[in-house]
Design a protein around this motif. Structure first.
Motif, PDB file in Angstrom:
ATOM      1  N   SER A  75      71.528  61.876   9.159  1.00  0.00           N
ATOM      2  CA  SER A  75      70.767  62.956   8.899  1.00  0.00           C
ATOM      3  C   SER A  75      70.276  63.871  10.384  1.00  0.00           C
ATOM      4  N   ASP A  76      70.138  63.117  11.448  1.00  0.00           N
ATOM      5  CA  ASP A  76      69.986  63.964  12.601  1.00  0.00           C
ATOM      6  C   ASP A  76      71.045  65.166  12.796  1.00  0.00           C
ATOM      7  N   ARG A  77      72.205  64.403  12.493  1.00  0.00           N
ATOM      8  CA  ARG A  77      73.381  65.719  12.701  1.00  0.00           C
ATOM      9  C   ARG A  77      73.248  66.766  11.875  1.00  0.00           C
ATOM     10  N   TYR A  78      72.926  66.593  10.493  1.00  0.00           N
ATOM     11  CA  TYR A  78      72.814  67.635   9.686  1.00  0.00           C
ATOM     12  C   TYR A  78      71.515  68.424   9.903  1.00  0.00           C
ATOM     13  N   LEU A  79      70.265  67.832  10.440  1.00  0.00           N
ATOM     14  CA  LEU A  79      68.984  68.470  10.589  1.00  0.00           C
ATOM     15  C   LEU A  79      69.505  69.521  11.804  1.00  0.00           C
ATOM     16  N   GLN A  80      70.346  69.040  12.811  1.00  0.00           N
ATOM     17  CA  GLN A  80      70.357  69.552  13.915  1.00  0.00           C
ATOM     18  C   GLN A  80      71.447  70.927  13.565  1.00  0.00           C
ATOM     19  N   ILE A  81      72.431  70.730  12.685  1.00  0.00           N
ATOM     20  CA  ILE A  81      73.211  71.869  12.370  1.00  0.00           C
ATOM     21  C   ILE A  81      72.491  72.873  11.907  1.00  0.00           C
ATOM     22  N   ALA A  82      71.808  72.471  10.829  1.00  0.00           N
ATOM     23  CA  ALA A  82      70.823  73.564  10.003  1.00  0.00           C
ATOM     24  C   ALA A  82      70.122  74.272  10.847  1.00  0.00           C
ATOM     25  N   ALA A  83      69.240  73.424  11.640  1.00  0.00           N
ATOM     26  CA  ALA A  83      68.276  73.937  12.793  1.00  0.00           C
ATOM     27  C   ALA A  83      68.956  75.103  13.754  1.00  0.00           C
ATOM     28  N   ASP A  84      70.226  74.606  14.470  1.00  0.00           N
ATOM     29  CA  ASP A  84      70.809  75.481  15.308  1.00  0.00           C
ATOM     30  C   ASP A  84      71.329  76.967  14.482  1.00  0.00           C
ATOM     31  N   LEU A  85      71.730  76.743  13.277  1.00  0.00           N
ATOM     32  CA  LEU A  85      72.054  77.715  12.383  1.00  0.00           C
ATOM     33  C   LEU A  85      71.192  78.828  12.182  1.00  0.00           C
ATOM     34  N   LYS A  86      69.814  78.152  12.185  1.00  0.00           N
ATOM     35  CA  LYS A  86      68.461  78.711  11.652  1.00  0.00           C
ATOM     36  C   LYS A  86      68.525  79.257  10.346  1.00  0.00           C
ATOM     37  N   ILE A  87      69.013  78.331   9.448  1.00  0.00           N
ATOM     38  CA  ILE A  87      69.148  78.621   7.796  1.00  0.00           C
ATOM     39  C   ILE A  87      67.978  78.285   7.610  1.00  0.00           C
ATOM     40  N   LYS A  88      67.669  78.808   6.240  1.00  0.00           N
ATOM     41  CA  LYS A  88      66.302  78.744   5.541  1.00  0.00           C
ATOM     42  C   LYS A  88      66.274  77.540   4.898  1.00  0.00           C
ATOM     43  N   LEU A  89      67.485  77.010   4.252  1.00  0.00           N
ATOM     44  CA  LEU A  89      67.574  75.743   3.262  1.00  0.00           C
ATOM     45  C   LEU A  89      66.998  74.620   4.105  1.00  0.00           C
ATOM     46  N   ASP A  90      66.019  73.903   3.497  1.00  0.00           N
ATOM     47  CA  ASP A  90      65.666  72.680   3.823  1.00  0.00           C
ATOM     48  C   ASP A  90      66.423  71.467   3.424  1.00  0.00           C
ATOM     49  N   MET A  91      67.067  70.765   4.651  1.00  0.00           N
ATOM     50  CA  MET A  91      67.930  69.794   4.395  1.00  0.00           C
ATOM     51  C   MET A  91      67.344  68.449   4.059  1.00  0.00           C
ATOM     52  N   ARG A  92      66.108  68.448   4.314  1.00  0.00           N
ATOM     53  CA  ARG A  92      65.331  66.840   4.333  1.00  0.00           C
ATOM     54  C   ARG A  92      65.433  66.570   2.730  1.00  0.00           C
ATOM     55  N   PRO A  93      64.876  67.317   1.658  1.00  0.00           N
ATOM     56  CA  PRO A  93      65.086  66.643   0.312  1.00  0.00           C
ATOM     57  C   PRO A  93      66.225  66.158   0.009  1.00  0.00           C
ATOM     58  N   HIS A  94      67.296  66.896   0.274  1.00  0.00           N
ATOM     59  CA  HIS A  94      68.742  66.526  -0.069  1.00  0.00           C
ATOM     60  C   HIS A  94      69.063  65.257   0.613  1.00  0.00           C
ATOM     61  N   LEU A  95      68.652  65.051   1.831  1.00  0.00           N
ATOM     62  CA  LEU A  95      69.186  63.911   2.852  1.00  0.00           C
ATOM     63  C   LEU A  95      68.483  62.788   2.059  1.00  0.00           C
ATOM     64  N   ASP A  96      67.033  62.879   1.818  1.00  0.00           N
ATOM     65  CA  ASP A  96      66.348  61.765   1.173  1.00  0.00           C
ATOM     66  C   ASP A  96      66.932  61.345  -0.345  1.00  0.00           C
ATOM     67  N   GLU A  97      67.399  62.419  -0.922  1.00  0.00           N
ATOM     68  CA  GLU A  97      68.013  61.966  -2.388  1.00  0.00           C
ATOM     69  C   GLU A  97      69.371  61.227  -2.021  1.00  0.00           C
ATOM     70  N   VAL A  98      69.961  61.878  -1.232  1.00  0.00           N
ATOM     71  CA  VAL A  98      71.358  61.008  -0.836  1.00  0.00           C
ATOM     72  C   VAL A  98      71.037  59.569  -0.335  1.00  0.00           C
ATOM     73  N   LYS A  99      70.255  59.442   0.507  1.00  0.00           N
ATOM     74  CA  LYS A  99      69.991  58.204   0.992  1.00  0.00           C
ATOM     75  C   LYS A  99      69.632  57.089  -0.081  1.00  0.00           C
ATOM     76  N   LYS A 100      68.590  57.600  -0.957  1.00  0.00           N
ATOM     77  CA  LYS A 100      68.211  56.583  -2.039  1.00  0.00           C
ATOM     78  C   LYS A 100      69.459  56.227  -2.949  1.00  0.00           C
ATOM     79  N   LYS A 101      70.165  57.261  -3.248  1.00  0.00           N
ATOM     80  CA  LYS A 101      71.304  56.808  -4.112  1.00  0.00           C
ATOM     81  C   LYS A 101      72.342  56.191  -3.452  1.00  0.00           C
ATOM     82  N   ILE A 102      72.602  56.096  -2.271  1.00  0.00           N
ATOM     83  CA  ILE A 102      73.614  55.364  -1.516  1.00  0.00           C
ATOM     84  C   ILE A 102      73.008  53.942  -1.645  1.00  0.00           C
TER      85      ILE A 102
END
Ligand code: ASP
Length: 443
Positions: A75-102
């Motif tokens: 999750s740190d890796r994706y959050l870092q990429i998203a932050a560095d790219l300054k995109i608006k999309l919030d990756m956290r809900p997507h990451l939470d959902e994936v973790k739960k499903k795994i």
């Protein structure tokens, strides 16, 4: 305007700086309408691939062990990429959902690792789509496997081409689809290459661009030949010969969907976008000049078994008896050079390991030969090129170069297609032989 499908490998998307390069490549050509990302790969040689980490998460989940630490790396890796790219999309809900499903898939009886592994591409594609302003098309909705678990080409082609026809620009994650029961299923490792080829076929693309971290295929293994030249154009058939002999970059099986459709593949380097890379094309491509070769490849660890018998050529069924001995022992053979009174089979050492004596006994009983000779520790060197067909003097050049390098040629096999000449040499002569052939044709 034609359509280009661009697939990007893991190193091309390993961090935000790499993703920016991908963005520049896509924006440089409006024909690049469909993009297929891999999961983030290694940033440095001792880094971890996201896909490998996801497999670890699943393994822990399957044993009901918490996997928070490994998950944090992901999750740190994706959050870092998203932050560095300054995109608006919030990756956290997507990451939470994936973790739960795994966790849920791991705990399920008969749960597979496929869902977890596929999320590397899924999450990365959300980011890439957002950055580019492209539509996100989930591969699970358009790529299908049948009840036997095999890729369902027809169903996929129909669904995917209909879906792409409705989209101007889209990102489709690599590596996975849906099985007959509606569950996520992945291709084998490295399978984003296959997805890219499938998307290219469904989009009726003019070219399938496969962006990686090398500028295409090289004419020889750079660990053996110093600074080998890149291959500009290679046909599917030549690629098959080279890949079989050990040249890698792209698995020849990975591109069957575009091969069927006659779509060329262009292997490109994300870090050197101006390099033209290698074009993989249909078998009829013209050659640069007569007598040129396309590449050299080779493999070690073969054994050659030669059976000699006077008047073999008049004996009906001799070849069948010889091969049936291999067949009943479950051994596949790689080549089969023959003479008037001799017939040889080349087998991989690991195929015959522990069974050589038994095979020899059975050959003696079945074929009643005058002699059997076994040459272990052989290496094969394949010189491949459609430019060799019907060009006089190619073989002379090849064998002249080997002789000058003091390499003893112990076997010769020219494919009937005339696009390759394979020589068998002792393992100790392998590197020398490769360099000698390269220099004879390329320098
Ligand atoms: N991410 C997957 C793997 O590491 C698929 C791919 O990259 O092609 O195998």
């Amino acid at each position: 305007m034609g359509v280009k499908v661009a697939k990007f490998g893991g190193t091309s998307l390993a961090d935000a700086a790499q993703v920016r390069k991908v963005e520049a490549i896509i924006r440089a050509d409006p024909a690049r309408r469909f993009v297929v990302p891999s999961a983030p790969g290694k940033r440095t040689s001792d880094d971890r691939k996201i896909t490998d980490l996801l497999y670890l998460c699943h393994a822990s989940a399957a044993q009901q062990v918490p996997f928070d630490e490994t998950w944090k790396l992901i999750s740190d890796r994706y959050l870092q990429i998203a932050a560095d790219l300054k995109i608006k999309l919030d990756m956290r809900p997507h990451l939470d959902e994936v973790k739960k499903k795994i966790a849920a898939e791991g705990a399920r009886a008969g749960g597979t690792a496929d869902y977890a592994a596929s999320r590397g591409e899924y999450l990365n594609s959300l980011i890439v789509a957002e950055l580019l302003g492209y539509e996100f098309i989930d591969a699970a909705e358009v790529i299908f496997f049948d009840a036997r678990g095999l890729f369902d080409a027809e169903r996929t082609q129909q669904a995917l081409s209909a879906r792409l026809a409705k989209s101007t620009r889209a990102v489709v994650p690599g590596f996975y689809g849906t099985d007959h029961a509606g569950r996520v299923k992945t291709f084998s490792r490295g399978g984003s290459d296959i997805t890219g080829a499938i998307v290219a076929r469904a989009a009726f693309a003019e070219v399938y661009e496969n962006w990686t971290d090398v500028s295409g295929l090289l004419m020889a293994d750079p660990r053996i030949v110093k600074n080998p030249r890149p291959i500009d154009v290679v046909t599917y058939r030549e690629l098959r010969e080279l890949a079989y002999m050990g040249a890698t970059v792209l698995h020849d099986e990975a591109i069957f969907p575009v091969r069927i459709a006659g779509i060329p593949v262009n292997i490109r380097n994300t870090n050197r976008p101006d390099d033209k890379g290698t074009m993989i094309v249909a078998n009829t491509a013209p050659i640069a000049h007569t007598g040129s070769i396309t590449g050299i490849a080779g493999r070690k660890d073969f054994t050659v078994i030669t059976v000699e018998k006077a008047l073999m050529n008049q004996e009906v069924g001799f070849g069948r008896r010889m091969l049936s001995v291999l067949e009943v022992n479950g051994i596949s053979f790689e080549h089969m050079p023959s003479g008037i009174d001799t017939m040889s089979v080349v087998v991989a050492d690991k195929a015959i390991e522990g069974r050589l004596d038994k095979v020899l006994d059975e050959l003696r009983a079945e074929c009643k030969p005058d002699a059997i000779d076994v040459e272990p520790h052989m290496a094969l060197v394949a010189t491949v090129g459609r430019g060799m067909a019907s060009t006089p003097g190619m073989a002379a050049r090849l064998f002249g170069a080997l002789a000058a390098a003091q390499v003893n040629v112990r076997m010769i096999d020219q494919g009937s297609s005339e696009i390759n000449i394979i020589v068998g040499v002792g393992t100790k002569d392998f590197e020398n032989a490769m360099r000698a052939v390269y220099e004879a044709f390329v320098k």
